[in-house]
Design an enzyme around this catalytic site. Structure first.
Site, PDB file in Angstrom:
ATOM      1  CG  HIS A   1      -5.095  14.096   1.754  1.00  0.00           C
ATOM      2  ND1 HIS A   1      -4.105  14.405   2.652  1.00  0.00           N
ATOM      3  CD2 HIS A   1      -4.631  14.447   0.531  1.00  0.00           C
ATOM      4  CE1 HIS A   1      -3.096  14.933   2.005  1.00  0.00           C
ATOM      5  NE2 HIS A   1      -3.374  14.961   0.718  1.00  0.00           N
TER       6      HIS A   1
ATOM      7  CG  ASP B   1      -5.558  13.998  -7.469  1.00  0.00           C
ATOM      8  OD1 ASP B   1      -5.034  14.867  -8.186  1.00  0.00           O
ATOM      9  OD2 ASP B   1      -4.912  13.303  -6.665  1.00  0.00           O
TER      10      ASP B   1
HETATM   11  N1  CMC Z   1     -12.167   4.743  -0.985  1.00  0.00           N
HETATM   12  C1  CMC Z   1     -12.633   3.827  -0.098  1.00  0.00           C
HETATM   13  N2  CMC Z   1     -12.106   3.645   1.124  1.00  0.00           N
HETATM   14  C2  CMC Z   1     -11.047   4.406   1.452  1.00  0.00           C
HETATM   15  C3  CMC Z   1     -10.506   5.368   0.576  1.00  0.00           C
HETATM   16  C4  CMC Z   1     -11.129   5.528  -0.684  1.00  0.00           C
HETATM   17  N3  CMC Z   1     -10.664   6.442  -1.553  1.00  0.00           N
HETATM   18  N4  CMC Z   1      -9.461   5.970   1.160  1.00  0.00           N
HETATM   19  C5  CMC Z   1      -9.340   5.396   2.370  1.00  0.00           C
HETATM   20  N5  CMC Z   1     -10.309   4.459   2.560  1.00  0.00           N
HETATM   21  C6  CMC Z   1     -10.556   3.676   3.768  1.00  0.00           C
HETATM   22  C7  CMC Z   1      -9.533   2.575   3.936  1.00  0.00           C
HETATM   23  O1  CMC Z   1      -9.949   1.387   3.329  1.00  0.00           O
HETATM   24  C8  CMC Z   1      -9.460   2.473   5.439  1.00  0.00           C
HETATM   25  O2  CMC Z   1     -10.593   1.779   5.903  1.00  0.00           O
HETATM   26  P1  CMC Z   1     -10.470   0.762   7.167  1.00  0.00           P
HETATM   27  O3  CMC Z   1      -9.975   1.616   8.313  1.00  0.00           O
HETATM   28  O4  CMC Z   1     -11.831   0.215   7.353  1.00  0.00           O
HETATM   29  O5  CMC Z   1      -9.454  -0.264   6.753  1.00  0.00           O
HETATM   30  C9  CMC Z   1      -9.610   3.924   5.913  1.00  0.00           C
HETATM   31  O6  CMC Z   1     -10.378   4.557   4.881  1.00  0.00           O
HETATM   32  C10 CMC Z   1      -8.283   4.655   6.099  1.00  0.00           C
HETATM   33  O7  CMC Z   1      -7.575   4.556   4.869  1.00  0.00           O
HETATM   34  P2  CMC Z   1      -6.017   4.451   4.706  1.00  0.00           P
HETATM   35  O8  CMC Z   1      -5.726   3.652   3.487  1.00  0.00           O
HETATM   36  O9  CMC Z   1      -5.392   4.036   6.002  1.00  0.00           O
HETATM   37  O10 CMC Z   1      -5.624   5.943   4.460  1.00  0.00           O
HETATM   38  P3  CMC Z   1      -4.226   6.440   3.978  1.00  0.00           P
HETATM   39  O11 CMC Z   1      -3.979   7.705   4.694  1.00  0.00           O
HETATM   40  O12 CMC Z   1      -3.192   5.379   4.110  1.00  0.00           O
HETATM   41  O13 CMC Z   1      -4.447   6.680   2.411  1.00  0.00           O
HETATM   42  C11 CMC Z   1      -5.009   7.713   0.370  1.00  0.00           C
HETATM   43  C12 CMC Z   1      -4.668   7.929   1.849  1.00  0.00           C
HETATM   44  C13 CMC Z   1      -5.096   9.080  -0.291  1.00  0.00           C
HETATM   45  C14 CMC Z   1      -3.898   6.907  -0.297  1.00  0.00           C
HETATM   46  C15 CMC Z   1      -6.362   6.966   0.273  1.00  0.00           C
HETATM   47  O14 CMC Z   1      -7.383   7.729   0.863  1.00  0.00           O
HETATM   48  C16 CMC Z   1      -6.719   6.609  -1.174  1.00  0.00           C
HETATM   49  O15 CMC Z   1      -6.288   5.581  -1.661  1.00  0.00           O
HETATM   50  N6  CMC Z   1      -7.535   7.479  -1.848  1.00  0.00           N
HETATM   51  C17 CMC Z   1      -7.853   7.227  -3.250  1.00  0.00           C
HETATM   52  C18 CMC Z   1      -6.696   7.677  -4.138  1.00  0.00           C
HETATM   53  C19 CMC Z   1      -6.585   9.176  -4.203  1.00  0.00           C
HETATM   54  O16 CMC Z   1      -7.561   9.879  -4.414  1.00  0.00           O
HETATM   55  N7  CMC Z   1      -5.352   9.680  -4.054  1.00  0.00           N
HETATM   56  C20 CMC Z   1      -5.045  11.120  -4.129  1.00  0.00           C
HETATM   57  C21 CMC Z   1      -4.626  11.665  -2.814  1.00  0.00           C
HETATM   58  S1  CMC Z   1      -4.593  13.459  -2.746  1.00  0.00           S
HETATM   59  C22 CMC Z   1      -3.407  13.978  -3.899  1.00  0.00           C
HETATM   60  C23 CMC Z   1      -2.099  13.323  -3.812  1.00  0.00           C
HETATM   61  O17 CMC Z   1      -1.584  12.993  -2.749  1.00  0.00           O
HETATM   62  O18 CMC Z   1      -1.488  13.132  -4.855  1.00  0.00           O
END
Ligand code: CMC
Length: 428
Positions: free
Chosen positions: A308, A365
């Site tokens: 998140h 989720d």
């Molecule tokens: N699986 C694997 N690696 C992950 C995931 C994941 N679900 N989420 C983040 N990471 C890694 C990412 O690759 C990065 O690694 P590194 O620093 O080595 O490059 C690190 O963790 C930080 O990730 P980020 O992409 O910078 O984080 P963000 O804040 O931009 O993204 C997110 C947040 C929710 C989009 C992401 O965690 C994600 O894609 N999660 C899976 C989709 C999901 O469950 N979404 C629902 C979110 S909660 C409800 C809502 O908002 O609707």
């Protein structure tokens, strides 16, 4: 905004020193105001994904991601989830205070009175592709509400915005249920004004197949609680979208329809569908949990329902939902294989340094899809349920923005890295 002009930070740049005011929020958070930055220094800021940027002041929802705190209008989500109904929470989120019984009845009566949709709008919905994704269909239907109800589409008129608020809250369940019934080839069921908001939605969706008795009560409680848990989440992607679209003075229907579109993406609300598809894929392919997590770590895919932008410890909503999932699944004689798989996946990820070092925990989720599936909702309706829950938040942010003295059209700047000027071929 509590503005504490005593506090400043200094920005040292080639042209000198710029003092920037620091505002203190009611929870003690500090925010640097950058209003004078471009004019004084000629420089902008670059903040991909707005991870460090507060684009407005808001009184609606407070989140402390490190401590796992979520409050609507000051009330902890744990209290609202257990003690409040969705309608009461929706009222709180939209109008700022918990309603007394009289106000709640008035709100509920207005929603009952407005739950029907115009007959030709029903015909329009029926003409949409029946196998199309329901998120595309509900956003289209919500968009057309502005055309059906031009008398409530003027953002400058408070009475019209209030009427549109009631219409949106009242009609979205009717629209969503009709789209679902079309997808299964069943005729629509009209709203029943003897039922409460959540029961009416369940009834319009499942008709005679809706559970009754104790199971019916449990379903009502579960759907109501899930809607409460989704009701707002400050400046998430879809709510930010509603604000951006609304900042152009687009009407509330167009703005909410845009929010629905933003919610549909798998990184946002579409994740609840993606989680279930991921669990089914793991089950059907026979891959071990360890091998699946290796693929995630090799960046072949993301672990959906994990991570998140704001919560870096735990998502308080996911705790409530996990408990709810156990209660719902306990109604079944045999254990639910996807729930069991989800529990194993969570446990394995939380012991793996890839996830713990990046502070990746189950989000809202991760378990919702398992619950909705058990209730009989098809996978592609999961995000629609998220939208039903998030609607009060979208409405509240749209309305709050209209009264914000700092209100301006949303218009970010860019860091240009394209070509410098060049001549059109043949022009010298
Ligand atoms: N699986 C694997 N690696 C992950 C995931 C994941 N679900 N989420 C983040 N990471 C890694 C990412 O690759 C990065 O690694 P590194 O620093 O080595 O490059 C690190 O963790 C930080 O990730 P980020 O992409 O910078 O984080 P963000 O804040 O931009 O993204 C997110 C947040 C929710 C989009 C992401 O965690 C994600 O894609 N999660 C899976 C989709 C999901 O469950 N979404 C629902 C979110 S909660 C409800 C809502 O908002 O609707």
């Amino acid at each position: 905004m509590s503005d504490d002009k005593e506090r400043t930070v200094e920005l040292h740049y080639e042209g000198g020193v710029l003092k920037l005011p620091v505002f203190t929020g009611t929870e003690g958070e500090s925010t640097i105001e950058l209003k004078t930055l471009l004019g004084s220094t000629g420089m902008t800021t670059l903040d991909p994904g707005f991870g460090n940027t507060a684009s407005c002041s808001s009184k609606i929802t407070y989140i402390d991601g490190a401590a796992g705190i979520l409050r609507y209008r000051g009330y902890p989500i744990e209290d609202l989830a257990v003690h409040s109904t969705f309608l009461e929470t929706a009222y709180l989120v939209i109008y700022g205070e918990l309603p007394d019984p009289g106000k709640l009845k008035e709100f509920s009566d207005k929603l009952r009175d407005n739950a029907d949709i115009p007959a030709d709008m029903g015909t329009l919905i029926d003409a949409m592709p029946r196998n199309g994704h329901p998120m595309a269909l509900i956003s289209s239907a919500v968009n057309t509400l502005a055309a059906y109800y031009e008398d409530s589409a003027d953002p400058e008129d408070e009475d019209q915005v209030e009427l549109a608020t009631i219409r949106l809250m009242a009609k979205l369940p009717t629209i969503a249920a009709r789209i679902y019934r079309n997808s299964i080839g069943e005729s629509p069921i009209a709203p029943d004004d003897s039922l409460d908001y959540v029961d009416n939605f369940i009834r319009m969706t499942f008709g005679d197949k809706a559970p009754t008795g104790d199971l019916g009560d449990l379903f009502n409680k579960a759907v109501g609680m899930l809607l409460v848990l989704h009701a707002d989440h400050e400046l998430n992607c879809s709510t930010a979208t509603v604000r951006v679209v609304g900042s152009s003075k687009a009407d509330i229907f167009a703005s909410v329809a845009s929010g629905i579109n933003a919610l549909s993406g798998p990184s946002h609300g579409g994740a609840n569908q993606a989680v279930l598809e991921m669990l089914e894929e793991i089950r059907d392919s026979g891959i071990s949990i360890e091998d699946f997590l290796e693929k995630v770590k090799a960046r072949e895919m993301r672990l959906m329902g994990f991570g998140h932008r704001v919560y870096k410890n735990f998502d308080p909503r996911s705790k409530e939902i996990k408990v709810l999932a156990s209660q719902i699944l306990d109604q079944h004689d045999s254990p639910d294989e996807l729930f069991a798989l989800a529990l194993k996946l969570e446990a394995a990820a939380l012991q793996d340094s890839y996830f713990t070092e990046r502070k990746l925990y189950p989000n809202v989720d991760f378990y919702t899809g398992v619950i909705y599936r058990t209730m009989g909702f098809p996978t592609n309706m999961f995000t629609v349920l998220f939208a039903l829950g998030r609607l009060p938040g979208w409405i509240a942010h749209y309305r709050e923005q209209l009264h914000d003295p700092a209100f301006r059209i949303a218009r970010p700047r860019q860091h240009y890295i394209g070509s410098t000027e060049r001549r059109y071929p043949g022009q010298g």
